[in-house]
Scaffold this motif. Structure first.
Motif, PDB file in Angstrom:
ATOM      1  N   ASP A  61     -13.971  -2.838  -1.797  1.00 33.72           N
ATOM      2  CA  ASP A  61     -13.203  -3.425  -0.711  1.00 33.72           C
ATOM      3  C   ASP A  61     -13.006  -2.401   0.402  1.00 33.72           C
ATOM      4  O   ASP A  61     -12.503  -1.309   0.163  1.00 33.72           O
ATOM      5  N   GLY A 120      -7.756   4.158  -4.258  1.00 35.39           N
ATOM      6  CA  GLY A 120      -8.821   4.336  -3.287  1.00 35.39           C
ATOM      7  C   GLY A 120      -8.585   5.567  -2.439  1.00 35.39           C
ATOM      8  O   GLY A 120      -7.770   6.429  -2.768  1.00 35.39           O
ATOM      9  N   PHE A 155     -11.520   0.931  -1.421  1.00 35.81           N
ATOM     10  CA  PHE A 155     -11.083   0.742  -2.804  1.00 35.81           C
ATOM     11  C   PHE A 155     -12.294   0.377  -3.655  1.00 35.81           C
ATOM     12  O   PHE A 155     -12.715  -0.772  -3.678  1.00 35.81           O
ATOM     13  N   TYR A 163       0.845  -1.188   0.000  1.00 33.93           N
ATOM     14  CA  TYR A 163       0.000   0.000   0.000  1.00 33.93           C
ATOM     15  C   TYR A 163       0.882   1.240   0.000  1.00 33.93           C
ATOM     16  O   TYR A 163       1.907   1.276   0.683  1.00 33.93           O
ATOM     17  N   ASP A 198     -14.404  -0.580  -6.922  1.00 33.70           N
ATOM     18  CA  ASP A 198     -14.080  -1.397  -8.091  1.00 33.70           C
ATOM     19  C   ASP A 198     -15.365  -1.616  -8.878  1.00 33.70           C
ATOM     20  O   ASP A 198     -16.449  -1.588  -8.324  1.00 33.70           O
ATOM     21  N   LEU A 225      -3.128   3.783  -2.743  1.00 33.12           N
ATOM     22  CA  LEU A 225      -2.820   2.960  -3.910  1.00 33.12           C
ATOM     23  C   LEU A 225      -2.409   1.585  -3.398  1.00 33.12           C
ATOM     24  O   LEU A 225      -1.563   1.480  -2.495  1.00 33.12           O
ATOM     25  N   ARG A 226      -3.029   0.535  -3.925  1.00 33.57           N
ATOM     26  CA  ARG A 226      -2.736  -0.829  -3.478  1.00 33.57           C
ATOM     27  C   ARG A 226      -2.248  -1.661  -4.662  1.00 33.57           C
ATOM     28  O   ARG A 226      -2.868  -1.675  -5.715  1.00 33.57           O
ATOM     29  N   GLU A 281      -2.616  -6.581  -9.592  1.00 36.51           N
ATOM     30  CA  GLU A 281      -3.524  -5.468  -9.861  1.00 36.51           C
ATOM     31  C   GLU A 281      -3.028  -4.202  -9.159  1.00 36.51           C
ATOM     32  O   GLU A 281      -2.318  -4.264  -8.166  1.00 36.51           O
ATOM     33  N   ARG A 282      -3.452  -3.062  -9.673  1.00 33.90           N
ATOM     34  CA  ARG A 282      -3.202  -1.764  -9.043  1.00 33.90           C
ATOM     35  C   ARG A 282      -4.562  -1.123  -8.833  1.00 33.90           C
ATOM     36  O   ARG A 282      -5.321  -0.941  -9.780  1.00 33.90           O
ATOM     37  N   GLU A 283      -4.864  -0.779  -7.575  1.00 31.92           N
ATOM     38  CA  GLU A 283      -6.163  -0.207  -7.240  1.00 31.92           C
ATOM     39  C   GLU A 283      -5.989   1.150  -6.578  1.00 31.92           C
ATOM     40  O   GLU A 283      -5.125   1.330  -5.721  1.00 31.92           O
TER      41      GLU A 283
END
Length: 124
Positions: free
Chosen positions: A105, A77, A98, A47, A100, A67-68, A73-75
């Motif tokens: 999440d 939030g 996050f 993270y 999606d 940012l995770r 994957e890059r998510e």
């Protein structure tokens, strides 16, 4: 240094990382910017968060973007954290969200932070 654990319903696990902040302290209040990065074993990912921080004496809040990187994957939030500090140590609770297209999440983490001032500029 930041350490703690994810206590949400899924993907529980320990975390460890580091934080850097720049803040202006005046008459027991502070305002500034922070960024941190940490690895969380629960999601087997990293993270990165950053944003604004403010507080009064031993109580503080911060929040901003998250940012995770997990599972290839890059998510992107948002995150917010409440912390209570005494001396160099602080206890915190962080919430991150996050969004999606398929699922959303929610992440809840609690932990301990060790903060060491590196430099002081100015008077008062």
């Amino acid at each position: 240094m930041t350490t703690g654990g994810t206590v949400a319903l899924a993907d529980r696990g320990a975390l460890v990382g580091g934080e850097l902040s720049v803040a202006r302290l005046r008459e027991g209040s502070y305002v500034g910017f922070y960024t941190d990065g940490y690895y969380a074993w629960g999601v087997d990912g990293t993270y990165l968060t950053g944003g604004l921080e403010l507080g009064r004496r031993f109580l503080g809040i911060d929040g901003g973007a998250a940012l995770r990187f997990a599972g290839g994957e890059r998510e992107l939030g948002v995150t917010g954290r409440l912390n209570v500090s005494v001396g160099l140590f602080g206890l915190y609770a962080r919430y991150a969200y996050f969004p999606d297209a398929m699922t959303a999440d929610h992440v809840l983490q609690v932990g301990l932070a060790f903060k060491l001032p590196l430099m002081t500029i100015g008077g008062n």
